[in-house]
Scaffold this active site. Structure first.
Site, PDB file in Angstrom:
ATOM      1  N   ASP A   1      -0.456 -15.834  -6.266  1.00  0.00           N
ATOM      2  CA  ASP A   1       0.260 -16.926  -6.936  1.00  0.00           C
ATOM      3  C   ASP A   1       1.445 -17.442  -6.117  1.00  0.00           C
ATOM      4  O   ASP A   1       1.751 -18.628  -6.147  1.00  0.00           O
ATOM      5  CB  ASP A   1       0.750 -16.487  -8.319  1.00  0.00           C
TER       6      ASP A   1
ATOM      7  N   GLU B   1       1.921 -10.688  -0.341  1.00  0.00           N
ATOM      8  CA  GLU B   1       1.561 -10.320  -1.712  1.00  0.00           C
ATOM      9  C   GLU B   1       0.136  -9.784  -1.745  1.00  0.00           C
ATOM     10  O   GLU B   1      -0.625  -9.939  -0.796  1.00  0.00           O
ATOM     11  CB  GLU B   1       1.752 -11.496  -2.672  1.00  0.00           C
TER      12      GLU B   1
ATOM     13  N   GLY C   1      -3.796 -11.291  -6.291  1.00  0.00           N
ATOM     14  CA  GLY C   1      -3.026 -12.295  -7.028  1.00  0.00           C
ATOM     15  C   GLY C   1      -2.130 -13.068  -6.081  1.00  0.00           C
ATOM     16  O   GLY C   1      -0.999 -12.684  -5.842  1.00  0.00           O
TER      17      GLY C   1
ATOM     18  N   LYS D   1      15.675  -2.223  -5.942  1.00  0.00           N
ATOM     19  CA  LYS D   1      16.114  -2.830  -7.204  1.00  0.00           C
ATOM     20  C   LYS D   1      17.536  -2.438  -7.601  1.00  0.00           C
ATOM     21  O   LYS D   1      18.208  -3.166  -8.320  1.00  0.00           O
ATOM     22  CB  LYS D   1      15.173  -2.455  -8.354  1.00  0.00           C
TER      23      LYS D   1
ATOM     24  N   SER E   1       9.787  -1.624   0.539  1.00  0.00           N
ATOM     25  CA  SER E   1      10.580  -1.903  -0.663  1.00  0.00           C
ATOM     26  C   SER E   1      10.834  -0.714  -1.581  1.00  0.00           C
ATOM     27  O   SER E   1      11.822  -0.700  -2.312  1.00  0.00           O
ATOM     28  CB  SER E   1       9.928  -3.040  -1.454  1.00  0.00           C
TER      29      SER E   1
ATOM     30  N   SER F   1       9.011  -1.991 -16.930  1.00  0.00           N
ATOM     31  CA  SER F   1       8.399  -0.671 -16.989  1.00  0.00           C
ATOM     32  C   SER F   1       8.488  -0.034 -15.611  1.00  0.00           C
ATOM     33  O   SER F   1       7.991   1.045 -15.379  1.00  0.00           O
ATOM     34  CB  SER F   1       6.938  -0.790 -17.414  1.00  0.00           C
TER      35      SER F   1
HETATM   36  C1  LIG Z   1      10.165  -5.112  -7.760  1.00  0.00           C
HETATM   37  C2  LIG Z   1       9.447  -4.631  -6.579  1.00  0.00           C
HETATM   38  C3  LIG Z   1       8.794  -5.526  -5.706  1.00  0.00           C
HETATM   39  C4  LIG Z   1       8.754  -7.021  -5.948  1.00  0.00           C
HETATM   40  O1  LIG Z   1      10.059  -7.561  -5.920  1.00  0.00           O
HETATM   41  P1  LIG Z   1      10.364  -9.050  -6.405  1.00  0.00           P
HETATM   42  O2  LIG Z   1      11.826  -9.221  -6.235  1.00  0.00           O
HETATM   43  O3  LIG Z   1       9.924  -9.150  -7.833  1.00  0.00           O
HETATM   44  O4  LIG Z   1       9.553  -9.949  -5.552  1.00  0.00           O
HETATM   45  C5  LIG Z   1       8.177  -5.012  -4.585  1.00  0.00           C
HETATM   46  N1  LIG Z   1       8.182  -3.676  -4.315  1.00  0.00           N
HETATM   47  C6  LIG Z   1       8.806  -2.802  -5.127  1.00  0.00           C
HETATM   48  C7  LIG Z   1       8.783  -1.357  -4.769  1.00  0.00           C
HETATM   49  C8  LIG Z   1       9.463  -3.246  -6.275  1.00  0.00           C
HETATM   50  O5  LIG Z   1      10.086  -2.363  -7.076  1.00  0.00           O
END
Ligand SMILES: *Cc1c(COP(=O)(O)O)cnc(C)c1O
Length: 337
Positions: A223, A217, A221, A66, A317, A91
């Site tokens: 979606d 996903e 969910g 992020k 991620s 959050s």
């Molecule tokens: C935000 C986040 C996601 C999902 O990312 P999107 O861009 O909303 O699809 C997945 N894994 C982690 C660790 C995140 O912080």
């Protein structure tokens, strides 16, 4: 299955983000974001029956990708906007990414967080120097708070995924992966609101045009799967899953057309599969990965598709997980047999 189904330059016309935006974001992030490692594991390769390359954003600043989108988006504001500050609602990891990026760029950040957010996350966000405004999830409306803040302060609202500069920033994660390992046969990316997946899919389409991009996903969910297959944004209740980073209720408006252009399909994984993956990462690869960060890897290591012998990229991620939840999850997890 055909090869990658992205429609190339024709589909690219009219999309909110281009590959050039990702290149520009990578320049802004150079020397600022970490160039995260790409890890491999013989055991992972045997389990997946493929050559797997894990792009480890759990080692990114603030512990998740992020930071990339947040820093890029704030950097793109005019000087006047930077002086008025930024606001974000989160959050989770977007809050921390925005707080740190704003501090590094000398911009005031206001983060609106639910009053029942985990104390650890509130403390981390405060530590990065952001002003925190708490709201009552039951009684107050984030939209109303946003409108009030931007009226009072004139600050720019930076959403967690549905924003071109955020998507371009997230796409730099996949650009770095392709720059490091060359073309791939498959790329698996987790998805919540789809910012990471859409950015990474654009990078894949340009750096490895035959690469098949798959979103992952939580089973609780699906979606994004429904939205991609139907072509309409499907809204769902908050999914009941341990993958808190992917508990979004719908994909972004800017995101869906990008997914339609460049993503082949979405697959889902169960919470038990996430626990098994968390345990594998800790036990075999010595890394701490949060549940959402395990989504893409879990799909690959449970052989979601027939990709035997292929070269497969996986975006890991993030790694921000409460240690009690982590300990309970890996204690309850089944190992790969
Ligand atoms: C935000 C986040 C996601 C999902 O990312 P999107 O861009 O909303 O699809 C997945 N894994 C982690 C660790 C995140 O912080």
């Amino acid at each position: 299955m055909t090869a990658a189904n992205h429609a190339g330059p024709v589909a690219a016309a009219g999309l909110a983000v281009t590959y050039q935006d990702i290149v520009a974001a990578a320049k802004r992030l150079a020397g600022v974001a970490r160039q995260t490692p790409v890890l491999t594991s013989g055991q992972a390769d045997r389990q997946a029956d493929a050559s797997v390359f894990f792009k480890c954003e759990n080692f990114q600043r603030v512990g998740a990708f992020k930071f990339r989108g947040a820093y890029n988006a704030i950097s793109c504001l005019s000087e006047e906007q930077k002086q008025r500050g930024v606001v974000a609602f989160s959050s989770g990891n977007h809050a921390q990414g925005m707080a740190l990026a704003a501090r590094m760029l000398g911009v005031h950040a206001t983060i609106v967080m639910p009053s029942n957010a985990p104390a650890m996350k509130l403390a981390a966000t405060r530590e990065y120097g952001a002003e925190i405004i708490l709201y009552d999830r039951e009684r107050e409306d984030r939209e109303v708070i946003a409108a009030r803040l931007s009226a009072e302060r004139g600050c720019a609202v930076i959403p967690a995924y549905d924003h071109p500069d955020v998507i371009a920033g997230q796409g730099t994660a996949a650009k770095e992966l392709f720059d490091a390992v060359g073309p791939l046969d498959y790329l698996f990316v987790c998805t919540g609101g789809g910012g990471l997946l859409s950015g990474c899919a654009i990078a894949a389409a340009h750096l490895s045009p035959d690469c098949i991009v798959i979103g992952v996903e939580p089973e609780a969910g699906n979606d994004v799967q429904q939205s991609l297959r139907s072509g309409n944004i499907v809204h769902i209740p908050v999914p009941d899953t341990i993958a808190d980073g992917a508990q979004t209720q719908h994909v972004g408006k800017l995101v869906l057309p990008i997914l339609q252009a460049y993503v082949k399909d979405i697959v889902t994984v169960s919470d038990d599969q996430l626990r098994t993956q968390m345990r594998f990462f800790a036990e075999r690869m010595k890394i701490v990965v949060e549940p959402a960060g395990c989504l893409a890897a879990a799909a690959v290591m449970h052989r979601a598709l027939a990709f035997a012998g292929a070269k497969v990229g996986v975006i890991v991620s993030g790694g921000n997980v409460d240690m009690a939840l982590f300990a309970n999850s890996i204690a309850a997890a089944k190992a790969f047999s």
